[in-house]
Design a protein around this motif. Structure first.
Motif, mmCIF file in Angstrom:
data_model
loop_
_atom_site.group_PDB
_atom_site.id
_atom_site.type_symbol
_atom_site.label_atom_id
_atom_site.label_comp_id
_atom_site.label_asym_id
_atom_site.label_seq_id
_atom_site.Cartn_x
_atom_site.Cartn_y
_atom_site.Cartn_z
ATOM 1 N N GLU A 1 2.719 -5.240 6.737
ATOM 2 C CA GLU A 1 2.950 -4.880 5.341
ATOM 3 C C GLU A 1 2.282 -3.542 5.020
ATOM 4 N N TYR A 2 1.059 -3.361 5.497
ATOM 5 C CA TYR A 2 0.360 -2.110 5.256
ATOM 6 C C TYR A 2 1.085 -0.944 5.900
ATOM 7 N N LYS A 3 1.604 -1.141 7.096
ATOM 8 C CA LYS A 3 2.343 -0.081 7.770
ATOM 9 C C LYS A 3 3.589 0.301 6.987
ATOM 10 N N THR A 4 4.302 -0.707 6.498
ATOM 11 C CA THR A 4 5.505 -0.409 5.724
ATOM 12 C C THR A 4 5.153 0.306 4.424
ATOM 13 N N GLU A 5 4.051 -0.120 3.773
ATOM 14 C CA GLU A 5 3.617 0.554 2.550
ATOM 15 C C GLU A 5 3.236 2.005 2.836
ATOM 16 N N ILE A 6 2.515 2.214 3.916
ATOM 17 C CA ILE A 6 2.116 3.574 4.286
ATOM 18 C C ILE A 6 3.345 4.418 4.583
ATOM 19 N N ASN A 7 4.287 3.857 5.311
ATOM 20 C CA ASN A 7 5.520 4.585 5.614
ATOM 21 C C ASN A 7 6.297 4.890 4.340
ATOM 22 N N ASP A 8 6.344 3.928 3.422
ATOM 23 C CA ASP A 8 7.025 4.154 2.146
ATOM 24 C C ASP A 8 6.348 5.280 1.368
ATOM 25 N N LEU A 9 5.000 5.245 1.338
ATOM 26 C CA LEU A 9 4.271 6.296 0.631
ATOM 27 C C LEU A 9 4.506 7.655 1.273
ATOM 28 N N SER B 1 7.985 8.744 0.403
ATOM 29 C CA SER B 1 8.093 9.167 -1.002
ATOM 30 C C SER B 1 7.416 10.528 -1.195
#
Length: 170
Positions: A119-127, A130
């Motif tokens: 989840e953290y990896k996906t959030e980091i990738n999303d950030l 963006s």
């Protein structure tokens, strides 16, 4: 009074086969007489069989009672040791259950950690994406304004071109 093998076996508390094994071990001079297919045991034969088996004629009642007392004490000791072993087995089973529970908990925690990392990896990738989009959009805005100014100037020329020429640079 003569006895049969069955009577002697019942008296001594052993099987008939055991008496026959003892008779087979006796020397030929001490072997009891047969009447037909059966052994007939006189007092001397009974004494010889008992002696070979470890029983004594006169002392058998007292030795049997002391043997029974000793056997009872041994029996109690064996029962106590079995109870102790049962308790040890129960405690070992309890330890095994606790160990299994701890292992299960560890596996669950590892799985949760793995999910959180994903989840953290996906959030980091999303950030990151963006941020890249905002930076790209800022660049694109400046490029688009420049391109739009250029397109406005070149608009009359592009209308004369065919569709397959789009994307070519002049």
């Amino acid at each position: 009074m003569p006895k049969t093998i069955r009577e002697l076996a019942d008296e001594l508390g052993v099987s008939k086969q055991r008496i026959q094994q003892i008779i087979a071990k006796l020397s030929p001079s001490k072997t009891p007489n047969k009447e037909g297919n059966r052994y007939v045991l006189n007092a001397q034969d009974v004494k010889n069989i008992k002696a070979l088996m470890g029983f004594e004629n006169n002392k058998s009642s007292t030795s049997e009672s002391t043997n029974r007392l000793v056997d009872y004490d041994v029996y109690l000791d064996v029962i106590d040791s079995i109870k102790e072993k049962d308790e040890q087995i129960k405690s070992l089973l309890e330890v095994q259950k606790q160990t299994q529970n701890l292992l299960d908990q560890q596996q669950r925690l590892a799985l949760q950690d793995k999910k959180l990392l994903e989840e953290y990896k996906t959030e980091i990738n999303d950030l990151k994406s963006s941020n890249m989009l905002t930076q790209d959009s800022e660049k694109d805005d400046s490029i688009q304004t420049a391109v739009s100014v250029k397109n406005i100037k070149e608009l009359p020329q592009k209308q004369n071109k065919k569709w397959w020429h789009f994307g070519r640079r002049i």
